[in-house]
Design a protein around this motif. Sequence first.
Motif, PDB file in Angstrom:
ATOM      1  N   GLY A   1      -0.073  25.204 -39.902  1.00 31.71           N
ATOM      2  CA  GLY A   1       0.659  26.338 -39.357  1.00 31.71           C
ATOM      3  C   GLY A   1       0.030  26.871 -38.084  1.00 31.71           C
ATOM      4  O   GLY A   1      -0.537  26.130 -37.288  1.00 31.71           O
ATOM      5  N   ASP A   2       0.122  28.190 -37.910  1.00 30.17           N
ATOM      6  CA  ASP A   2      -0.382  28.874 -36.721  1.00 30.17           C
ATOM      7  C   ASP A   2      -1.857  29.217 -36.918  1.00 30.17           C
ATOM      8  O   ASP A   2      -2.214  29.919 -37.860  1.00 30.17           O
ATOM      9  N   TYR A   3      -2.714  28.735 -36.018  1.00 29.67           N
ATOM     10  CA  TYR A   3      -4.140  29.011 -36.143  1.00 29.67           C
ATOM     11  C   TYR A   3      -4.483  30.471 -35.845  1.00 29.67           C
ATOM     12  O   TYR A   3      -5.509  30.978 -36.295  1.00 29.67           O
ATOM     13  N   GLY A   4      -3.655  31.143 -35.067  1.00 37.20           N
ATOM     14  CA  GLY A   4      -3.999  32.491 -34.652  1.00 37.20           C
ATOM     15  C   GLY A   4      -5.017  32.449 -33.523  1.00 37.20           C
ATOM     16  O   GLY A   4      -5.651  31.434 -33.269  1.00 37.20           O
ATOM     17  N   SER A   5      -5.179  33.562 -32.836  1.00 39.81           N
ATOM     18  CA  SER A   5      -6.111  33.604 -31.713  1.00 39.81           C
ATOM     19  C   SER A   5      -7.169  34.666 -31.945  1.00 39.81           C
ATOM     20  O   SER A   5      -7.012  35.552 -32.781  1.00 39.81           O
ATOM     21  N   THR A   6      -8.240  34.581 -31.199  1.00 41.24           N
ATOM     22  CA  THR A   6      -9.335  35.527 -31.275  1.00 41.24           C
ATOM     23  C   THR A   6      -9.965  35.655 -29.898  1.00 41.24           C
ATOM     24  O   THR A   6      -9.944  34.689 -29.123  1.00 41.24           O
ATOM     25  N   PRO A   7     -10.509  36.812 -29.541  1.00 38.45           N
ATOM     26  CA  PRO A   7     -11.161  36.941 -28.234  1.00 38.45           C
ATOM     27  C   PRO A   7     -12.500  36.227 -28.137  1.00 38.45           C
ATOM     28  O   PRO A   7     -13.090  36.147 -27.062  1.00 38.45           O
ATOM     29  N   TYR A   8     -13.010  35.715 -29.274  1.00 34.79           N
ATOM     30  CA  TYR A   8     -14.270  34.968 -29.251  1.00 34.79           C
ATOM     31  C   TYR A   8     -14.090  33.573 -28.642  1.00 34.79           C
ATOM     32  O   TYR A   8     -13.020  32.968 -28.734  1.00 34.79           O
ATOM     33  N   LEU A   9     -15.147  33.054 -28.042  1.00 36.08           N
ATOM     34  CA  LEU A   9     -15.286  31.627 -27.797  1.00 36.08           C
ATOM     35  C   LEU A   9     -15.797  31.042 -29.108  1.00 36.08           C
ATOM     36  O   LEU A   9     -16.823  31.477 -29.625  1.00 36.08           O
ATOM     37  N   MET A  10     -15.089  30.047 -29.675  1.00 36.67           N
ATOM     38  CA  MET A  10     -15.414  29.553 -31.005  1.00 36.67           C
ATOM     39  C   MET A  10     -15.918  28.110 -30.960  1.00 36.67           C
ATOM     40  O   MET A  10     -15.265  27.241 -30.385  1.00 36.67           O
ATOM     41  N   LEU A  11     -17.087  27.874 -31.561  1.00 36.38           N
ATOM     42  CA  LEU A  11     -17.651  26.536 -31.698  1.00 36.38           C
ATOM     43  C   LEU A  11     -17.699  26.200 -33.177  1.00 36.38           C
ATOM     44  O   LEU A  11     -18.183  26.994 -33.985  1.00 36.38           O
ATOM     45  N   THR A  12     -17.210  25.028 -33.546  1.00 35.86           N
ATOM     46  CA  THR A  12     -17.148  24.638 -34.955  1.00 35.86           C
ATOM     47  C   THR A  12     -17.852  23.305 -35.166  1.00 35.86           C
ATOM     48  O   THR A  12     -17.700  22.381 -34.353  1.00 35.86           O
ATOM     49  N   LEU A  13     -18.613  23.206 -36.261  1.00 40.09           N
ATOM     50  CA  LEU A  13     -19.320  21.977 -36.625  1.00 40.09           C
ATOM     51  C   LEU A  13     -18.926  21.575 -38.041  1.00 40.09           C
ATOM     52  O   LEU A  13     -19.015  22.380 -38.964  1.00 40.09           O
ATOM     53  N   GLY A  14     -18.488  20.326 -38.220  1.00 41.96           N
ATOM     54  CA  GLY A  14     -18.173  19.825 -39.549  1.00 41.96           C
ATOM     55  C   GLY A  14     -19.433  19.563 -40.354  1.00 41.96           C
ATOM     56  O   GLY A  14     -20.382  18.964 -39.849  1.00 41.96           O
ATOM     57  N   LEU A  15     -19.441  19.993 -41.624  1.00 38.44           N
ATOM     58  CA  LEU A  15     -20.604  19.800 -42.493  1.00 38.44           C
ATOM     59  C   LEU A  15     -20.314  18.870 -43.662  1.00 38.44           C
ATOM     60  O   LEU A  15     -21.179  18.641 -44.499  1.00 38.44           O
TER      61      LEU A  15
END
Length: 294
Positions: free
Chosen positions: A47-61
């Motif tokens: 669906g819709d991820y939505g937005s945020t004012p943050y810069l987002m970094l994601t790491l798969g674990l």
Amino acid sequence: MAHTDWADERYRFEQRVARSAVGPPEHFSDRDGTTMLTVATLDAFEGDYGSTPYLMLTLGLSKAGRFLRSGDWGRVDGTFRSGTQALVLPNAEAEGFSPKARLMGLNINPERAHTVLADVGGIDALVPAAGSLGDDPLISSVMTALWHDAEAHGLCTAFLDHGLDLILRRFVEIDRPRSSASVRRVKPLSSKEIQKIAELIESRIGSDLTAAEIASELGRDMRSLTRSFRASTGYAPYEYLTFRRMERAKELLQTEETIMEIALQVGYSNPAKFAAAFRRFCGCSPSEWRCGVR
């Protein structure tokens, strides 16, 4: 644009994670909420991820599966697994799907990132990295080290500053291995180009339009367009598109049309998504703004 209440944004983000988390998530934050580190197992999503004012970094674990994110910055389609990295620019709208996965996320105030990368073009230098999934061992190891340090000391140490700087610069180095001198040169937009972009945005204000389409219309790559457009106007193209939509919404809020009707006319099929964007740019909800001007 309105001042960002980072404590409020931290709360919103934590609530969003809680809605999709399998088991309790781990959250670490600096005092004012401008930097966050979260570790959680998230359920499969579409669906819709939505937005945020943050810069987002994601790491798969953990092992996961196919991932799709399609929106303002183009289309990212690939396999998310342990060690995979993704970067999402602030206020970027997107939709798609993701597998159930254990993830670590770093949320960063974009002003901080812009300052760290000032000598290589600021946060716009991260545009190429936002267009693909990565698998860089240095980024993985530093993000993991930040997590373990946060567990022991919280998110308030000098190691956090150093680690974030290493990660942000590494994202730039991977996608653009050239001298900083060449990066600093920004070809300004001509008055005709600015006018063409303005006309395109006004003609598409109620429909889907991405930064990639704007760049294509001018025959530029997205990175150079973003840097030139920001230098000329103070906005990234997608920020200016949202700004113009909000200005049009203000005009419509002075009529008898419903919030839902106005949302549709300025390109939002979801009124909640419209309201969130309006609050971000105007500092209040559409209903509050309407009451204040009528």
